[in-house]
Design a protein around this motif. Structure first.
Motif: not given
Length: 119
Positions: A108, A84, A87-88, A94-95, A34, A91-92, A101, A104
């Motif tokens: 970002r 985008r 950033l997606d 980080a999740s 990722e 987000d994956r 954070t 991240a």
């Protein structure tokens, strides 16, 4: 051909740095992948913005540029799309339990700020 060059020039360079950084920080294979996806999309966006910044430079006139295949407005939209995608991926990442954070948020910010680079 332009997309190929962007992906395998700047994209691969930043993707490698991100994936290796994640691996060095102890991330597993999925998280490193990722991070690499983040870097690849960020690199493509970066190169598009770079081409836009070089548009009026006579020394760059003969170089391969996204502006040979896209109008400037279309190129800006493509840079936003690639950002985008970056950033997606972030987000994956980080999740999936990314440890910081703050890191991240920094990535970002880096991705968004590069869209408004100037010379």
């Amino acid at each position: 051909r332009v997309a190929y060059v962007h992906e395998h020039k700047t994209g691969d360079l930043i993707a490698c740095a991100c994936a290796m950084g994640a691996t060095a920080a102890g991330a597993g294979a999925a998280a490193a992948a990722e991070a690499g996806k983040f870097g690849l999309a960020l690199g493509r966006a970066f190169q598009i913005v770079d081409d836009l910044l070089d548009a009026d430079d006579p020394e760059k006139a003969g170089e391969l540029s996204v502006l040979r295949v896209l109008a400037p407005g279309e190129a800006r939209e493509e840079a936003k799309k690639q950002t985008r995608e970056a950033l997606d991926a972030l987000d994956r990442l980080a999740s999936g339990g990314a440890r910081s954070t703050a890191a991240a948020a920094l990535l970002r910010s880096l991705a968004l700020d590069q869209l408004s680079r100037t010379v």
